[in-house]
Design a protein around this motif. Structure first.
Motif, PDB file in Angstrom:
ATOM      1  N   THR A   1       0.827  -1.219   0.000  1.00 12.90           N
ATOM      2  CA  THR A   1       0.000   0.000   0.000  1.00 12.90           C
ATOM      3  C   THR A   1       0.856   1.260   0.000  1.00 12.90           C
ATOM      4  N   PHE A   2       2.164   1.099  -0.102  1.00 12.19           N
ATOM      5  CA  PHE A   2       3.052   2.255  -0.071  1.00 12.19           C
ATOM      6  C   PHE A   2       2.815   3.144  -1.294  1.00 12.19           C
ATOM      7  N   THR A   3       2.886   4.448  -1.072  1.00 14.19           N
ATOM      8  CA  THR A   3       2.678   5.404  -2.158  1.00 14.19           C
ATOM      9  C   THR A   3       3.715   5.222  -3.260  1.00 14.19           C
ATOM     10  N   LYS A   4       4.966   4.954  -2.881  1.00 18.22           N
ATOM     11  CA  LYS A   4       6.020   4.777  -3.876  1.00 18.22           C
ATOM     12  C   LYS A   4       5.741   3.554  -4.741  1.00 18.22           C
ATOM     13  N   TYR A   5       5.192   2.491  -4.140  1.00 18.93           N
ATOM     14  CA  TYR A   5       4.860   1.285  -4.913  1.00 18.93           C
ATOM     15  C   TYR A   5       3.724   1.584  -5.898  1.00 18.93           C
ATOM     16  N   LYS A   6       2.709   2.298  -5.429  1.00 17.40           N
ATOM     17  CA  LYS A   6       1.593   2.640  -6.311  1.00 17.40           C
ATOM     18  C   LYS A   6       2.068   3.470  -7.496  1.00 17.40           C
ATOM     19  N   GLN A   7       2.991   4.387  -7.248  1.00 18.85           N
ATOM     20  CA  GLN A   7       3.529   5.198  -8.333  1.00 18.85           C
ATOM     21  C   GLN A   7       4.350   4.335  -9.294  1.00 18.85           C
ATOM     22  N   PHE A   8       5.097   3.384  -8.741  1.00 16.80           N
ATOM     23  CA  PHE A   8       5.870   2.462  -9.575  1.00 16.80           C
ATOM     24  C   PHE A   8       4.950   1.692 -10.522  1.00 16.80           C
ATOM     25  N   VAL A   9       3.854   1.171  -9.985  1.00 20.54           N
ATOM     26  CA  VAL A   9       2.926   0.405 -10.821  1.00 20.54           C
ATOM     27  C   VAL A   9       2.286   1.302 -11.875  1.00 20.54           C
ATOM     28  N   GLN A  10       1.934   2.526 -11.478  1.00 18.37           N
ATOM     29  CA  GLN A  10       1.365   3.466 -12.438  1.00 18.37           C
ATOM     30  C   GLN A  10       2.338   3.731 -13.577  1.00 18.37           C
ATOM     31  N   ASN A  11       3.624   3.856 -13.246  1.00 24.63           N
ATOM     32  CA  ASN A  11       4.647   4.037 -14.279  1.00 24.63           C
ATOM     33  C   ASN A  11       4.712   2.815 -15.195  1.00 24.63           C
ATOM     34  N   CYS A  12       4.493   1.637 -14.612  1.00 26.54           N
ATOM     35  CA  CYS A  12       4.482   0.404 -15.406  1.00 26.54           C
ATOM     36  C   CYS A  12       3.293   0.394 -16.367  1.00 26.54           C
ATOM     37  N   PHE A  13       2.134   0.828 -15.876  1.00 27.14           N
ATOM     38  CA  PHE A  13       0.962   0.918 -16.754  1.00 27.14           C
ATOM     39  C   PHE A  13       1.233   1.845 -17.938  1.00 27.14           C
ATOM     40  N   GLU A  14       1.923   2.952 -17.662  1.00 24.27           N
ATOM     41  CA  GLU A  14       2.226   3.907 -18.725  1.00 24.27           C
ATOM     42  C   GLU A  14       3.280   3.354 -19.680  1.00 24.27           C
ATOM     43  N   GLN A  15       4.180   2.541 -19.164  1.00 24.36           N
ATOM     44  CA  GLN A  15       5.206   1.923 -19.996  1.00 24.36           C
ATOM     45  C   GLN A  15       4.590   0.989 -21.034  1.00 24.36           C
ATOM     46  N   CYS A  16       3.599   0.227 -20.599  1.00 21.22           N
ATOM     47  CA  CYS A  16       2.928  -0.727 -21.495  1.00 21.22           C
ATOM     48  C   CYS A  16       1.420  -0.530 -21.341  1.00 21.22           C
ATOM     49  N   PRO A  17       0.846   0.412 -22.087  1.00 18.91           N
ATOM     50  CA  PRO A  17      -0.559   0.797 -21.880  1.00 18.91           C
ATOM     51  C   PRO A  17      -1.544  -0.144 -22.570  1.00 18.91           C
TER      52      PRO A  17
END
Length: 357
Positions: free
Chosen positions: A295-311
């Motif tokens: 639930t860490f904010t940094k982890y959520k941002q990491f996953v969001q970056n992953c979504f943007e990497q492969c949309p």
């Protein structure tokens, strides 16, 4: 009549595909028949075959499974018995349209070609066949342009062209027939399951077993026509078998290789969700939510970056094998994982090695 027959034929996954599914939810009536007052009880599939030139019973049954046959406004199964004055309708998710295949200069990645066939590596985002909302800009339009100087290739001839399909947002290998004999032979190979197809997929969660097999009938979700789902009891849908093998475990996701034994609509996407490992960023099946992790904010941002990497859903049709329809030679093709998905895998690989988030 012909466009409805083609629509029904597209539902026949046995000989073909994981097909494009469009976002339209409205249903359009293509044909309507009213049973006369003296109509004896007759199965609806037989009733329609008797009235529709060119329609086979199998195609009508596929339409019923897809919820496209209505009696008095309600969907029925193919064994429904038509009664006097019943109103029988055939509906589809798009309006009737006379479809003209317009050649369009769209770049193609041709990995093999001869006089009988070609193999193309389709990018994510390219719809394979014209349909509702995508009448131009498809792989079929691109093929019409590429083969425009071939006098024997008619893009509107159903005896030519795509032998199987993959979803719009899935990348990878497809075989295209340039001659009727080639398509007939290749279609039989797909039907008899003698072709080989493997996909690479990144899925949510850590798969414990190194390999396994998923079996479960697949049919359209009765609560959401845009989704397919597994019916484990086998009383609905068509049998489907997917073999998987773990390639790499990467933090809260797993890279797997999936080998198709059958080719149902959305098969890998549905089967992996069924065993609790939805494809990463598969919006239609819930994979665009954070399904595993912290639930860490940094982890959520990491996953969001992953979504943007492969949309798009992280799925690539990596290998394809078949017997050449003319020479009998065994043909095998392998494709490189595209940049967006490779970058996604590398991000998770880095995360798995550091676990800083």
């Amino acid at each position: 009549m012909d466009d409805l027959i083609d629509d029904i034929d597209e539902l026949d996954d046995d000989s073909t595909f994981e097909s494009d599914t469009h976002s339209e939810t409205s249903m359009y009536e293509h044909f309507r028949f009213v049973a006369d007052k003296g109509q004896s009880l007759l199965r609806v599939d037989k009733f329609l075959v008797d009235r529709m030139m060119g329609a086979t019973r199998n195609r009508i049954q596929l339409a019923a499974e897809a919820g496209c046959i209505l009696v008095n406004g309600l969907p029925v199964k193919s064994n429904y018995r038509v009664k006097p004055l019943d109103v029988v309708s055939l509906v589809m998710a798009r309006p009737r349209r006379e479809l003209e295949i317009i050649p369009e200069d769209i770049p193609l990645n041709i990995v093999y070609e001869d006089a009988d066939l070609l193999v193309v590596n389709k990018p994510a985002g390219l719809v394979v066949h014209p349909g509702h909302g995508n009448y131009t800009g498809t792989l079929v339009n691109a093929l019409a342009w590429y083969l425009r100087d071939d006098p024997t290739y008619d893009p509107s001839d159903p005896r030519l062209g795509l032998v199987h399909r993959i979803d719009k947002d899935t990348s990878g290998l497809l075989v295209v027939a340039k001659k009727p004999e080639a398509k007939a032979d290749l279609s039989l190979q797909f039907f008899h399951k003698t072709t080989t197809r493997t996909y690479n997929a990144l899925v949510w969660g850590i798969i414990r077993d190194d390999e396994g097999t998923i079996e479960g009938n697949i049919a359209r979700n009765p609560r959401d026509r845009m989704q397919m789902m597994v019916f484990p009891e086998g009383d609905q849908g068509k049998s489907a078998v997917t073999h998987y093998r773990v390639l790499e475990r990467l933090g809260y996701v797993t890279l797997v290789e999936c080998r198709l034994e059958t080719g149902r609509t959305h098969q890998i996407r549905v089967h992996m969700k069924y065993i609790g490992h939805t494809l990463f960023n598969d919006e239609r099946y819930g994979g665009s939510d954070i399904l595993k992790g912290t639930t860490f904010t940094k982890y959520k941002q990491f996953v969001q970056n992953c979504f943007e990497q492969c949309p798009r859903q992280a799925l690539h049709a990596k290998t394809l094998g078949f017997r050449h329809p003319a020479t009998g030679e065994t043909m095998s093709f392998d494709s490189v994982i595209p940049e967006d998905m490779e970058g996604l895998i590398q991000r998770w690989r880095t995360y798995a090695n550091t676990k800083e988030l």
